[in-house]
Scaffold this motif. Sequence first.
Motif, mmCIF file in Angstrom:
data_model
loop_
_atom_site.group_PDB
_atom_site.id
_atom_site.type_symbol
_atom_site.label_atom_id
_atom_site.label_comp_id
_atom_site.label_asym_id
_atom_site.label_seq_id
_atom_site.Cartn_x
_atom_site.Cartn_y
_atom_site.Cartn_z
ATOM 1 N N LYS A 133 0.757 -1.304 0.054
ATOM 2 C CA LYS A 133 0.097 0.079 0.008
ATOM 3 C C LYS A 133 0.895 1.099 0.145
ATOM 4 O O LYS A 133 2.013 1.246 -0.691
ATOM 5 N N HIS A 134 0.410 2.220 0.875
ATOM 6 C CA HIS A 134 1.445 3.397 0.685
ATOM 7 C C HIS A 134 2.865 3.428 1.297
ATOM 8 O O HIS A 134 3.624 3.948 0.858
ATOM 9 N N GLU A 135 2.963 2.538 2.360
ATOM 10 C CA GLU A 135 4.304 2.094 2.891
ATOM 11 C C GLU A 135 4.935 3.626 3.130
ATOM 12 O O GLU A 135 6.160 3.602 2.926
ATOM 13 N N LEU A 136 4.351 4.470 3.730
ATOM 14 C CA LEU A 136 4.936 5.857 4.206
ATOM 15 C C LEU A 136 5.904 5.593 5.471
ATOM 16 O O LEU A 136 6.898 6.285 5.712
ATOM 17 N N VAL A 137 5.440 4.415 6.237
ATOM 18 C CA VAL A 137 6.016 4.290 7.658
ATOM 19 C C VAL A 137 6.260 2.571 7.761
ATOM 20 O O VAL A 137 5.466 1.950 7.049
ATOM 21 N N LYS A 138 6.913 2.346 8.759
ATOM 22 C CA LYS A 138 7.162 0.737 8.879
ATOM 23 C C LYS A 138 6.314 0.097 9.909
ATOM 24 O O LYS A 138 6.027 -1.199 9.891
ATOM 25 N N THR A 139 5.607 0.777 10.710
ATOM 26 C CA THR A 139 4.791 0.211 11.894
ATOM 27 C C THR A 139 3.588 1.086 12.171
ATOM 28 O O THR A 139 3.274 2.071 11.822
ATOM 29 N N PRO A 140 2.674 0.267 12.804
ATOM 30 C CA PRO A 140 1.240 0.851 12.957
ATOM 31 C C PRO A 140 1.545 2.025 14.058
ATOM 32 O O PRO A 140 0.580 2.900 14.259
ATOM 33 N N GLU A 141 2.445 1.834 14.965
ATOM 34 C CA GLU A 141 2.484 3.090 16.043
ATOM 35 C C GLU A 141 2.986 4.263 15.276
ATOM 36 O O GLU A 141 2.369 5.464 15.570
ATOM 37 N N GLU A 142 3.752 4.049 14.297
ATOM 38 C CA GLU A 142 4.253 5.262 13.251
ATOM 39 C C GLU A 142 3.062 6.035 12.691
ATOM 40 O O GLU A 142 2.960 7.037 12.450
ATOM 41 N N ALA A 143 2.310 4.994 11.966
ATOM 42 C CA ALA A 143 1.266 5.374 11.375
ATOM 43 C C ALA A 143 0.233 6.262 12.063
ATOM 44 O O ALA A 143 -0.208 7.171 11.710
ATOM 45 N N SER A 144 -0.017 5.809 13.238
ATOM 46 C CA SER A 144 -1.007 6.249 14.227
ATOM 47 C C SER A 144 -0.544 7.771 14.476
ATOM 48 O O SER A 144 -1.166 8.824 14.582
ATOM 49 N N ALA A 145 1.046 7.931 14.950
ATOM 50 C CA ALA A 145 1.498 8.988 15.077
ATOM 51 C C ALA A 145 1.498 10.044 13.962
ATOM 52 O O ALA A 145 1.197 11.347 14.189
ATOM 53 N N LEU A 146 1.756 9.537 12.654
ATOM 54 C CA LEU A 146 1.843 10.399 11.615
ATOM 55 C C LEU A 146 0.342 11.063 11.522
ATOM 56 O O LEU A 146 0.186 12.281 11.149
ATOM 57 N N ALA A 147 -0.752 9.922 11.587
ATOM 58 C CA ALA A 147 -2.206 10.623 11.200
ATOM 59 C C ALA A 147 -2.744 11.572 12.303
ATOM 60 O O ALA A 147 -3.088 12.582 11.597
ATOM 61 N N VAL A 148 -2.244 11.318 13.549
ATOM 62 C CA VAL A 148 -2.691 12.213 14.665
ATOM 63 C C VAL A 148 -1.895 13.776 14.399
ATOM 64 O O VAL A 148 -2.564 14.754 14.593
ATOM 65 N N SER A 149 -0.927 13.437 14.259
ATOM 66 C CA SER A 149 0.108 14.931 14.241
ATOM 67 C C SER A 149 -0.230 15.762 12.963
ATOM 68 O O SER A 149 -0.139 16.836 13.127
ATOM 69 N N ARG A 150 -0.673 15.068 11.830
ATOM 70 C CA ARG A 150 -1.170 15.735 10.854
ATOM 71 C C ARG A 150 -2.596 16.221 10.845
ATOM 72 O O ARG A 150 -3.032 16.946 9.859
ATOM 73 N N GLY A 151 -3.433 15.777 11.742
ATOM 74 C CA GLY A 151 -4.762 16.332 11.670
ATOM 75 C C GLY A 151 -5.774 15.299 11.989
ATOM 76 O O GLY A 151 -6.958 15.657 11.803
ATOM 77 N N THR A 152 -5.502 14.079 11.816
ATOM 78 C CA THR A 152 -6.835 13.288 11.769
ATOM 79 C C THR A 152 -7.161 12.765 13.236
ATOM 80 O O THR A 152 -6.163 12.122 13.821
ATOM 81 N N ASP A 153 -8.309 12.931 13.518
ATOM 82 C CA ASP A 153 -8.749 12.863 14.957
ATOM 83 C C ASP A 153 -9.130 11.573 15.468
ATOM 84 O O ASP A 153 -9.435 11.067 16.501
ATOM 85 N N LEU A 154 -10.193 10.879 14.410
ATOM 86 C CA LEU A 154 -10.935 9.829 14.612
ATOM 87 C C LEU A 154 -10.282 8.709 13.565
ATOM 88 O O LEU A 154 -10.419 8.992 12.499
ATOM 89 N N ASN A 155 -10.320 7.508 14.142
ATOM 90 C CA ASN A 155 -9.807 6.309 13.208
ATOM 91 C C ASN A 155 -11.164 5.478 13.110
ATOM 92 O O ASN A 155 -11.520 4.851 13.855
#
Length: 870
Positions: free
Chosen positions: A276-298
Amino acid sequence: MLVLLVSSCKTNEKEIDSYKFKFQNPSLKIEERVQDLIHQMTLTEKVSQMRYDAPAIDRLGVPAYNWWNECLHGVARAGEATVFPQGIGMGATWNAPLIYQMGTAVSDEARAKHHKFISEGKRGIYQGLTFWTPNINIFRDPRWGRGQETYGEDPYLTSRIGVNYIKGLQGNDSKYLKVVATAKHFAVHSGPEKSRHEDNYQTSNKDLYETYLPAFEAAVKEAKVHSVMCAYNRFRDEACCGSNLLLHKILRDDWGFDGYVVSDCWAINDFWEPGKHELVKTPEEASALAVSRGTDLNCGDCFDPNLKEAVLKKMVDEDKIDLALTKLMTARFKLGMFDPEENVKWSKIPYSVVGSQKHYDLSKKVARESMVLLKNQNNILPLSKDVKSIAVIGPNANSKPALLGNYHGTPKNYNTPVKAISKKLPNATVNYALGSDIAIGWPMLNTIPSSVLKNGENKGLKGEYFKNKNWEGNPEFIKNDSVVDFIWTLKRPIENLTTDEFSVRWTGQLIPNESGKYRIGLRASSAGKLYFDGDLKFEFSDDHEPKTKYFDINLKKGKIHDIKIEYYNYHSDPQAQFVWAKINQDLITPALEAAKKSEVVVLCLGLSPDIEGEEMPVLLEGFDKGDRSDIALPQTQIELMKKVHALGKPTILVLMNGSALAVNWAANNVPAILEAWYPGEFGGNAIADVLFGDYNPAGRLPVTFYKSIKYLPDFKNYNMENRTYKYFKGTPLFPFGHGLSYTNFTYSNLNIPDSITIGSNIEINVEVKNTGDFDGDEVVQLYISHKGKPNTAIRTLVEFERIHLKAGETKKLKYNINPKKYSLINEHGKPVIEPGNLVISIGGKQPGFKGLSNTHTTNVLEKKIALKNK
C-alpha cells in the motif's frame, strides 16, 4: 444588581455541587465541560475514544459510542427508513432547496431512530448521530463505480446540492446539532477503486482549487459541516489522512475548519501495510503520523492501542491526543449526548416520522425531479393510458437493487417499474419478461422457492434461532421456514432481545426440479456461512451492508443436496436471503414473445449496484472491481434491445444506473430514452408518472454522457484536460445540463450591461416563457466563458435555478453574479480577474450543441461583455 449577581453565582455553585463531575453540568459552556472531561481521562481512555467504536468509560459515566453511521440518501443500514434517490439522482434534480427538505427529513428519521435505539440500550454501529455523508467528490470520470454517490461532475452544482443537504442534516438550532454531517472524501479522490490504497495523485494548483476543492470549501464555510473524512489515496506524495497541505494548511488554516477529521475506514493501515502506501514501517508510526497531521478519529483499529505506544515512545505528544479528543468530545456535547434529553429539542421528534407519508411523498417528489428525458423523437412520450397491452422488459424492470443503489436503508416499499406500470394501467395487460442478465456472467438471483427445499416431511428449511451470535447452546425456538427471505426491520425474529445480536441455523435439502448450471448464493448482512453437501462454500465476515456471495455448480433434476446456512447478526439491519439462478437460460425468446403481443414496449436496462460500486470483487466484461472498464451498455442488454427494436413496436428505453452510459445505438435508433438513475423506493412510480404524462420531466444531466472511453484520458490521470463539460473537446452523446420537457421554454429580453468594472457584480435580467401546452419545470442555467484566455474552461456554470411555469406563463428572472464567480484560477491556485471579454449564456441548456445532443425544448441567449479596469 450586586445582590442578583451574587445570588446567581451561588445557584451555579449548587448546580455544580450536584454533579459528580463538572462536565456533567449542562449549564456550563461546552468548551469548559470538554476540557474537564478530558482532564479526568487516562491516556488509555483517551486513545480508546479516538476509535470509531469507542467503548464506555464507566467510572466517568461516559457511555459507549459508535461513530459510524451513513445517510447517503436516507438513513442507511439501520433497518426501516425512507429511501430517497441515490446521490447522482439528487444532483439530477438541479434543485438545491428540495435537497435541503430531503436533508431535514433524513435527519428527522435519524434522530427518531437514535433515541429509540438509546431507549432500548443499543449503542452499536449505525445507531449514532454522526453520519459519514455527503460524498462531494467530483465525478470526473464515468468509469468510477462510486460516482453514483456524488452529485455529478461540476464543482458549483456539487457545492449547492452538498451545502443544502448538510444544512438540512445538521439543523438550525443555535445550541445543539441535529446530527453531524461529514464531507468526504478529502481530497482529490474519484477512483480507481482497486488501487485506492496505493495510488498517489498529482494535479496542478489550478485543477486543485478550481475543481477538487470548491465543494469542500463551501461545505466548511457555508454549511459549517462539523466533520470531514480524509481519503484513502495519497496526494502529492502525502497520504490524505496524513497531509499537512490538506488537513492543516487548507482545511484548518485557510478555511478555519473547527470540527473533527475522521479517516476513511482502515485508511491509516495503508500508511504501513505492505503493498500500500508504505510511508512508515509500523502501526505506531502510522498512528502518530495521522494524529500529528490532523486526523482525529480512526475508522479502523490502528489507533488503539498503537497510539498509546506512540505517545510513550515520544513519536507524538499527548497534547496532540488532547487536541483531537477536544474536537471529538465537542461534537458529542453539541449533539446533546451528555445532557438530559428534555433539554435537546431534537430528541422530541417522534418515531412515527420514520417511513411517514410525508417522507414518502418527498421521496417520490425527489425521484420525479431526478428523471431526465434524454430523447423524445416525434413526441412519442407521454404514452396514452388507453393502451390495452404493454411489455415491460429488462433486467431492471423488476429489480429491487436498481431502485436502491448503494449505502441505502431498508424500505417498506419496492415500487419497481413493472409494479408501478401495472398499477398505473389497471385495465391493460402488462407482459413482463426479464429479457437478459444484467451482464454476461451476472444472472439475476431470486429467492430459492419452497418447492425445491425439503426438511423432513416439510417444504422449506429447518430454522434454529439463538439468542447469541455463535449458535451456542439450545435454540430459543425451532420452526420451519418455507423460504429464507428475511428482512427484519422493526421486529427481530426473537422477542425481548436486549441487543441486536442473534443467530440462525437453517438446515435441510435442495432438490432441483430442472437440470442445468446454477448460481447459488446467500445475500446477508453481518456475517454467515453456506455449506453445500457438507462443504463450506463461502462465508461472510462482519460485512457492514447486505452483500451477496455465491458459487456456480451443475445440478441434476431430482438429486438431493444437503444445505446448511449459519447466519449471525450484530447490527440494526438484519437480512438473509437464500438465492439462486439458472445460468445460460434463454431469456430473449420469452421477452420477444411478450413484446410481440403488446402494443408498446418499455425496456428497463442499465446497470446494478451489485456490479458498480465500492471496491468490489466483481470481474466481468466491462467491469473492474466496482469500476467500469467500458461505459457501453453490457452486451447482453444491447442484444436484447436490438432484437426487440427489430419487431417494429414503439419502444421506450428506461435507464437505471449510477453513472453515464454510452447508449450510442439506442440514441440513434430508439425513439425515446428516459434516464432514471437509482431512484429510491418510489422510483417505479416516478418512471410511470413520466411515461404516461402524469409528471412533466425536467431533470438535467449532472454529468456528461460520452460516446466512448476512447475519447477520455487515462482513468488515473487527475488532470482536468479533456474531462467534463468544462474541458472536453469532443462531441458528447448527451451534454452536461441536458434534459427535455413535454413543453417548450423560450428566453427573451436579456438585459446585461455591455461592460462592467472589474470587482463589480454582473446584473442579469431575462424573461422565460412556457410556450407549450404542458405545465412544467425549467432549469435555468447560467454559464460564463472567458474568450481569448489560454488554459481556461470552455464554459463554467455559475448559477442555476429550477422554476415552475404553467402553460403560457412568463416569469422575469434576475441574477447577480459576484466577482468570485467570474474570476479565473491561475497556475498558483489563486483567483484572478483580468481585463478582457466574457460571454454569458443563459437558458435551459449549454449553448452550441446540435442534433441528439441539443435540448430542443428550450433555448439559450448569449451576450458578450467587456471587463474593464477601474
